[in-house]
Design a protein around this motif. Sequence first.
Motif, short mmCIF file in Angstrom:
data_model
loop_
_atom_site.label_atom_id
_atom_site.label_comp_id
_atom_site.label_asym_id
_atom_site.label_seq_id
_atom_site.Cartn_x
_atom_site.Cartn_y
_atom_site.Cartn_z
N LYS A 109 56.57 26.16 49.10
CA LYS A 109 56.64 24.95 48.29
C LYS A 109 56.21 23.73 49.09
CE LYS A 109 61.73 24.69 48.69
NZ LYS A 109 61.67 25.03 50.08
N SER A 110 56.56 23.68 50.36
CA SER A 110 56.14 22.54 51.19
C SER A 110 54.63 22.53 51.38
CB SER A 110 56.83 22.59 52.55
OG SER A 110 58.23 22.44 52.38
N ARG A 111 54.04 23.71 51.55
CA ARG A 111 52.59 23.78 51.74
C ARG A 111 51.86 23.36 50.47
NH1 ARG A 111 48.84 24.22 55.94
NH2 ARG A 111 46.88 24.29 54.83
N LEU A 112 52.37 23.77 49.33
CA LEU A 112 51.76 23.38 48.07
C LEU A 112 51.80 21.87 47.91
CD1 LEU A 112 50.46 24.50 45.49
CD2 LEU A 112 52.75 24.59 44.50
N LEU A 113 52.91 21.26 48.27
CA LEU A 113 53.05 19.81 48.20
C LEU A 113 52.08 19.13 49.18
CD1 LEU A 113 54.64 17.73 46.64
CD2 LEU A 113 56.40 17.83 48.40
N TYR A 114 51.96 19.71 50.37
CA TYR A 114 51.02 19.18 51.37
C TYR A 114 49.59 19.22 50.83
CZ TYR A 114 48.02 19.10 55.50
OH TYR A 114 47.02 18.80 56.39
N PRO A 129 65.13 28.78 44.98
CA PRO A 129 65.68 29.54 43.84
C PRO A 129 67.20 29.60 43.94
CG PRO A 129 63.88 30.75 44.89
CD PRO A 129 64.19 29.56 45.77
N GLY A 130 67.84 29.61 42.80
CA GLY A 130 69.30 29.66 42.77
C GLY A 130 69.93 28.29 42.56
N TYR A 131 69.18 27.25 42.86
CA TYR A 131 69.66 25.89 42.63
C TYR A 131 69.11 25.43 41.28
CZ TYR A 131 70.17 20.83 43.04
OH TYR A 131 70.49 19.52 42.80
N TRP A 132 69.91 24.75 40.51
CA TRP A 132 69.46 24.25 39.22
C TRP A 132 69.76 22.77 39.13
CZ3 TRP A 132 66.15 25.89 35.82
CH2 TRP A 132 66.08 25.29 34.58
N PRO A 133 68.74 21.90 39.30
CA PRO A 133 68.99 20.45 39.23
C PRO A 133 69.46 20.04 37.83
CG PRO A 133 66.75 20.94 39.99
CD PRO A 133 67.35 22.22 39.53
N PRO A 134 70.53 19.26 37.75
CA PRO A 134 71.02 18.82 36.44
C PRO A 134 69.95 18.09 35.63
CG PRO A 134 72.56 18.20 38.19
CD PRO A 134 71.34 18.75 38.86
N SER A 135 69.03 17.41 36.31
CA SER A 135 68.01 16.63 35.60
C SER A 135 67.01 17.52 34.86
CB SER A 135 67.27 15.73 36.58
OG SER A 135 66.69 16.51 37.61
N GLU A 180 67.58 19.48 32.61
CA GLU A 180 67.99 19.63 31.22
C GLU A 180 67.15 18.74 30.30
OE1 GLU A 180 70.04 22.00 30.42
OE2 GLU A 180 70.37 22.43 32.54
N ARG A 181 66.52 17.72 30.86
CA ARG A 181 65.72 16.82 30.04
C ARG A 181 64.39 17.49 29.70
NH1 ARG A 181 67.23 12.11 33.97
NH2 ARG A 181 65.85 13.38 35.21
N THR A 182 63.86 17.18 28.55
CA THR A 182 62.69 17.90 28.05
C THR A 182 61.37 17.40 28.63
OG1 THR A 182 62.59 16.41 26.16
CG2 THR A 182 63.81 18.47 25.87
N HIS A 183 61.33 16.23 29.24
CA HIS A 183 60.06 15.72 29.71
C HIS A 183 59.75 16.16 31.15
CE1 HIS A 183 63.00 12.60 30.81
NE2 HIS A 183 62.21 12.34 31.83
N LEU A 184 60.44 17.17 31.63
CA LEU A 184 60.17 17.71 32.96
C LEU A 184 59.54 19.09 32.84
CD1 LEU A 184 63.43 16.73 34.88
CD2 LEU A 184 61.23 15.57 34.86
N THR A 185 58.70 19.42 33.80
CA THR A 185 58.06 20.73 33.85
C THR A 185 58.50 21.43 35.12
OG1 THR A 185 56.15 19.87 32.66
CG2 THR A 185 55.85 21.94 33.87
N GLN A 186 58.90 22.68 34.99
CA GLN A 186 59.31 23.47 36.15
C GLN A 186 58.22 24.49 36.47
OE1 GLN A 186 62.83 25.84 35.61
NE2 GLN A 186 63.09 26.14 37.80
N ILE A 187 57.86 24.58 37.74
CA ILE A 187 56.89 25.57 38.20
C ILE A 187 57.60 26.47 39.20
CG2 ILE A 187 54.70 25.95 39.39
CD1 ILE A 187 53.92 23.06 38.57
N ALA A 188 57.78 27.72 38.82
CA ALA A 188 58.44 28.68 39.73
C ALA A 188 57.37 29.36 40.57
CB ALA A 188 59.21 29.71 38.91
N LEU A 189 57.50 29.27 41.87
CA LEU A 189 56.55 29.91 42.77
C LEU A 189 57.01 31.33 43.06
CD1 LEU A 189 55.97 27.00 45.31
CD2 LEU A 189 54.66 27.56 43.27
N GLN A 190 56.14 32.27 42.82
CA GLN A 190 56.46 33.67 43.08
C GLN A 190 56.18 33.99 44.55
OE1 GLN A 190 57.98 35.42 40.71
NE2 GLN A 190 57.81 33.53 39.51
N PRO A 191 56.89 34.97 45.12
CA PRO A 191 56.61 35.36 46.51
C PRO A 191 55.19 35.90 46.62
CG PRO A 191 58.65 36.37 45.69
CD PRO A 191 57.99 35.71 44.52
N LEU A 192 54.62 35.72 47.80
CA LEU A 192 53.27 36.24 48.05
C LEU A 192 53.31 37.76 48.13
CD1 LEU A 192 51.97 33.77 50.79
CD2 LEU A 192 51.47 33.75 48.35
#
Length: 196
Positions: free
Chosen positions: A1-6, A156-162, A164-176
């Motif tokens: 996730k850090s590399r993707l952000l970089y 994974p395993g953490y769920w940010p309370p924010s 719950e709002r509909t204007h956010l998009t979640q991208i789950a990164l799968q293991p390589l």
Amino acid sequence: KSRLLYEFRQALRGEAVTYVEGHCLSYGTSIPFLPVLEILRAACRIRESDSPAVVTAKLHKSLARVGIDPESALPFLLRFVGIKEGTESLDTYRADGIQVRTTQILRQMCLGAARERPLIIAIEDIHWMDASSEALGEMFQSVEGVPLLLIVTYRPGYWPPSLERTHLTQIALQPLGPEDSRSVLGGFLSRERLAD
């Protein structure tokens, strides 16, 4: 996730956007506002070596640039970054009143900066975010029509309370997979040195 952000940050080079980043640390869950302070310092170009007078001047300039009256807002930001000089006017305020006003100022700064040019705020590893910073997440509600992108990373395993709002998009990164892992490792090690 850090590399993707970089890589995302690198792709923004030369673009007319403002990008600021904050980090949550494993030992930082008990340090109030750790990522928020890092973002404020980055946005105002405040360095660790800056004297209180230099920090004051940089905050004053940043407030004026986004159209906020520095005289009324500066004491709150000085107190927020840990500088006592220039905050005497806040001695009559209750602690919760100071926090509410500081949050309003930080929100105004974000919105003002975003109206100046698109603003991207990235916060890494929010699974380690302190409770105070988590509460500030509410300041990003109702910012429709403002060119502001908030990116957060978490394990994974953490769920940010924010979320719950509909204007956010979640991208789950799968293991390589094995081949992708070899490709990544091959970028800095020769193939001959890679054992199966």
